[in-house]
Design a protein around this motif. Structure first.
Motif, mmCIF file in Angstrom:
data_model
loop_
_atom_site.group_PDB
_atom_site.id
_atom_site.type_symbol
_atom_site.label_atom_id
_atom_site.label_comp_id
_atom_site.label_asym_id
_atom_site.label_seq_id
_atom_site.Cartn_x
_atom_site.Cartn_y
_atom_site.Cartn_z
ATOM 1 N N ARG A 64 51.046 42.723 34.935
ATOM 2 C CA ARG A 64 50.323 42.064 36.028
ATOM 3 C C ARG A 64 48.825 42.022 35.746
ATOM 4 N NH1 ARG A 64 53.013 41.183 40.800
ATOM 5 N NH2 ARG A 64 51.130 39.952 41.141
ATOM 6 N N ASP A 98 45.738 46.907 43.515
ATOM 7 C CA ASP A 98 46.390 45.611 43.730
ATOM 8 C C ASP A 98 47.911 45.730 43.696
ATOM 9 O OD1 ASP A 98 43.907 44.388 43.895
ATOM 10 O OD2 ASP A 98 43.833 43.969 41.733
ATOM 11 N N VAL A 99 48.408 46.469 42.707
ATOM 12 C CA VAL A 99 49.856 46.523 42.480
ATOM 13 C C VAL A 99 50.292 47.964 42.261
ATOM 14 C CG1 VAL A 99 51.655 45.990 40.776
ATOM 15 C CG2 VAL A 99 50.086 44.200 41.502
ATOM 16 N N THR A 150 46.922 38.622 37.445
ATOM 17 C CA THR A 150 47.255 38.621 38.872
ATOM 18 C C THR A 150 46.884 39.950 39.535
ATOM 19 O OG1 THR A 150 49.530 39.223 38.323
ATOM 20 C CG2 THR A 150 49.073 36.890 38.704
ATOM 21 N N ALA A 151 46.479 40.935 38.736
ATOM 22 C CA ALA A 151 46.016 42.205 39.314
ATOM 23 C C ALA A 151 44.842 42.716 38.487
ATOM 24 C CB ALA A 151 47.148 43.235 39.319
ATOM 25 N N ARG A 152 43.915 43.385 39.164
ATOM 26 C CA ARG A 152 42.801 44.036 38.451
ATOM 27 C C ARG A 152 43.073 45.525 38.298
ATOM 28 N NH1 ARG A 152 40.122 41.003 35.538
ATOM 29 N NH2 ARG A 152 38.253 42.312 35.633
ATOM 30 N N THR A 153 43.805 46.081 39.244
ATOM 31 C CA THR A 153 44.120 47.512 39.212
ATOM 32 C C THR A 153 45.593 47.701 39.539
ATOM 33 O OG1 THR A 153 43.546 47.725 41.545
ATOM 34 C CG2 THR A 153 41.805 48.264 39.942
ATOM 35 N N SER A 162 48.119 46.726 51.962
ATOM 36 C CA SER A 162 47.541 45.675 51.114
ATOM 37 C C SER A 162 48.066 45.732 49.680
ATOM 38 C CB SER A 162 46.014 45.826 51.095
ATOM 39 O OG SER A 162 45.672 47.061 50.476
ATOM 40 N N VAL A 163 48.746 46.808 49.327
ATOM 41 C CA VAL A 163 49.214 46.975 47.947
ATOM 42 C C VAL A 163 50.538 46.242 47.756
ATOM 43 C CG1 VAL A 163 49.813 48.633 46.143
ATOM 44 C CG2 VAL A 163 48.115 49.244 47.888
ATOM 45 N N SER A 164 50.619 45.434 46.718
ATOM 46 C CA SER A 164 51.878 44.778 46.381
ATOM 47 C C SER A 164 52.768 45.798 45.674
ATOM 48 C CB SER A 164 51.602 43.580 45.467
ATOM 49 O OG SER A 164 52.814 43.118 44.903
#
Lengths: 320, 348
Positions: free
Chosen positions: B315, B262-263, B320-323, B286-288
């Motif tokens: 995060r 995710d981040v 707001t992020a899982r990974t 797709s990665v923030s």
């Protein structure tokens, strides 16, 4: 010096006057530079590493010296418009990684190309040697575009011993700041006041004040005045002369627990024979003349005995 | 689970605190930089000093020119009665690595990690020169921005990035328009001011926990793996356009096992280094990336790497992020790299 945020600051220079020993591999390369020669070293894999190291990237010892260059090719570069004091050239120049002819790795040096427009990756360059060489990477003054080179050959060197050692000085300039709490303490000195900082948790008065009580983990922020007299907790007699000594030896340095403080400060005691110095002795600050007062601990010239009876050991035991 | 199949003890980041980085913080000494972030990190973790089993910090005495400044900074931790303490003369990310290794021993369950840096007192480019090879590099006086510029040129020459791509990274982190940024003069060509880090004074702290302390914690970002790798110090022996040490560290940290990322918080002080790191970690669109702004915007020396790990964990803490992948770097031109894989769920 004083900034508008009230924090005292002062210039400070840190210097190390190291010399470095080279070892045989780097020493051979630097000896070559002194003699106007460029050499790499052959790795176990058969490639030529320049500048040479004792081991290759796989950890294998490197072997024989291999003549390389003197010309080479720029593999990447960067253009400096405002050279720094430490840089090898004073006019705008390029840094470049240069793969010397016959080498498989590139070495870093400066290129005196005249203008950024003259620089490009793939540019052919050749060394400009210093006339006086000592066995340093800076014996190469820089590289220059090969088409501009008239004579890239260094003057022949007289036979001299191999390079095994070279000067490697470090000089760093700082503007140190005293921080808020130490600034308050130092500023009070110019008014002949001594200011400590009290921890709201353990109520200990730190001298000088500090922003963090090291036992409670909270700011020791409340400022309190402490007396300019107190008790010697411990002392030593300096008998060895040295450059920065304030007086000819012997003289006495003391830790003084000022009345109202929980930590001693370190200073000097005059007005007694060194042999008379003792723990528990009561002393009082001798300030410099008013016109010499400043934001410095040197506003106190030294301490002198008050002549009052000594304090009990029990009074200082906790502060030893 | 490491790549070798050895089961690590599960460790989570349970809190993170940082000072807002500022260009110059003259009023606070090192202990005062450390104290507020340590207090905040402990409070957020619901722990007191007495609960901490191991304390470790990252900093560099050369930044303020004061020997043993890391010992002075300990005042900010209130190390009394005496604590189990260690220090690395590196970015705090490597202190976190030491803490993670320490927690693997199993006899303590908590660790406090902090970092501080005060670059405003000295001449940072000259200070960074002193970390270089003393035989072939330091005598030339090459500075950190010049070294990064050599790397940037190599990347541009490879055709994998353009100056416009660099400006796009800067615009994404700093705001502004990439095309307009290209009108600025070079600092050290091919780098412009927007490509170079805004150096800051700052501090941050992280609390790690294992075992029951971790499981009970309200917030946890589990460290699924962590690894660091180094490349040769001789610049000419490296391919400056890529970061194989980052790739290797990511493999050993088990980044692939996270699934979708995710981040990513990347410690890229220079704009082109973010591009190199994205490639090295295989991060897709797709990665923030660097939602915190990253080290380009606020490069508190010795802090920025640990702050990447803390920011990535935050995060996960806020849901707001899982990974997340966090990265830290040290040395010239991304010489040494640390990768930490983080997830909301503990290792399967």
């Amino acid at each position: 010096m004083d900034r508008d945020d009230g924090v005292l600051e002062a210039p400070y220079r840190l210097e190390y006057t190291y010399q470095r020993s080279t070892g045989p591999v780097i020493g051979r390369f630097l000896t070559g530079l002194r003699d106007g020669q460029l050499e790499g070293v052959r790795t176990a894999a058969g490639t030529v590493m320049v500048p040479p190291l004792e081991y290759d990237t796989q950890g294998a010892a490197t072997g024989e010296a291999v003549k390389v260059g003197p010309a080479g090719t720029v593999t990447t570069w960067a253009w400096v418009t405002e050279p720094r004091r430490e840089h090898p050239l004073t006019q705008p120049f390029a840094w470049a990684l240069i793969k010397l002819d016959g080498a498989d790795t590139a070495m870093l040096h400066a290129v005196d190309a005249g203008s950024i427009a003259a620089m490009r990756t793939g540019l052919r360059v050749t060394p400009r040697w210093r006339a006086a060489r000592t066995g340093s990477i800076r014996d190469l003054e820089c590289f220059i575009p090969a088409d501009a080179a008239s004579a890239a050959v260094a003057d022949a060197a007289a036979a001299a011993p191999s390079v095994t050692l070279f000067p490697s000085p470090v000089r760093l300039d700082y503007t140190v700041t005293a921080g808020h709490h130490l600034s308050v303490y130092l500023r009070a000195m110019q008014d002949k006041r001594i200011v400590g900082g009290r921890c709201p948790s353990c109520t200990k008065v730190y001298l000088p004040p500090r922003g963090a009580c090291p036992t409670c983990g909270v700011p020791a922020a409340e400022t309190v005045d402490v007396a300019d007299h107190g008790v010697v907790t411990t002392f030593c007699i300096i008998r060895i002369p040295f450059d920065a000594a304030p007086f000819p030896p012997p003289y006495v340095a003391v830790a003084v627990l000022l009345e109202g403080a929980d930590l001693p400060i370190y200073h000097l005691v005059r007005g007694i024979e060194p042999e008379q110095a003792r723990m528990g002795m009561r002393v009082k600050a001798v300030w410099v003349p008013d016109e010499q007062l400043g934001p410095t601990l040197a506003s106190i010239k030294w301490f002198e005995p008050t002549g009052e009876p000594d304090a009990d050991r029990a009074q200082i035991e906790r502060h030893l | 689970m490491s790549r070798a199949g050895h089961r690590h003890r599960d460790v989570a980041i349970i809190s993170f605190a940082q000072l807002p980085p500022v260009a110059r913080d003259a009023a606070r000494d090192e202990a005062e930089l450390v104290q507020p972030v340590v207090n905040q990190a402990l409070a957020e973790a619901g722990l007191t000093r007495k609960d901490i089993g191991f304390t470790v910090s990252g900093s560099c005495d050369y930044l303020i020119g004061r020997p043993f400044s890391f010992v002075s900074a300990l005042d900010g931790v209130a190390p009394w009665p005496p604590i189990a303490e260690s220090h690395v003369e590196m970015d705090g990310a490597w202190a976190l690595y030491e803490a993670w290794v320490r927690l693997q021993q199993g006899d303590v369950d908590t660790a406090l990690v902090y970092a501080y840096g005060k670059s405003s007192l000295g001449d940072l480019p000259a200070i960074l020169t002193t970390q270089l090879d003393p035989y072939y590099l330091a005598p030339l006086g090459i500075d950190g921005i010049s070294l990064a510029a050599l790397q940037a040129r190599a990347l541009l020459d490879s055709g994998r990035a353009s100056e416009r791509d660099l400006a796009a990274v800067a615009a994404a982190r700093r705001g502004g328009d990439a095309a307009a940024l290209l009108g600025a003069a070079y600092t050290v060509a091919p780098l412009r001011a927007h490509d170079c880090p805004t150096v800051a004074d700052g501090a941050c702290a992280v609390v790690l926990a294992a075992g029951d302390v971790a499981r009970r914690s309200a917030r946890k970002a589990w460290i699924r793996g962590i690894d660091h790798r180094v490349e040769p110090h001789q610049l000419g022996s490296r391919d400056l356009t890529c970061s194989p040490s980052t790739t290797t560290a990511a493999e050993h940290a088990g980044v692939a096992s996270l699934g979708a990322i995710d981040v990513a918080e990347l410690h890229a002080p220079f704009s082109h280094q973010e591009l190199i790191l994205r490639d090295a970690l295989g991060l897709g669109a797709s990665v923030s990336i660097n939602p915190s702004g990253g080290a380009l915007v606020a490069n508190a020396m010795m802090v920025a790497g640990l702050a990447r790990i803390g920011s990535a964990a935050a995060r996960i803490h806020d849901g707001t992020a899982r990974t997340a992948v966090a990265h830290a770097t040290s040395g010239p031109c991304l010489q040494q790299n640390l990768v930490c894989a983080l997830a909301a769920e503990v290792s399967p």
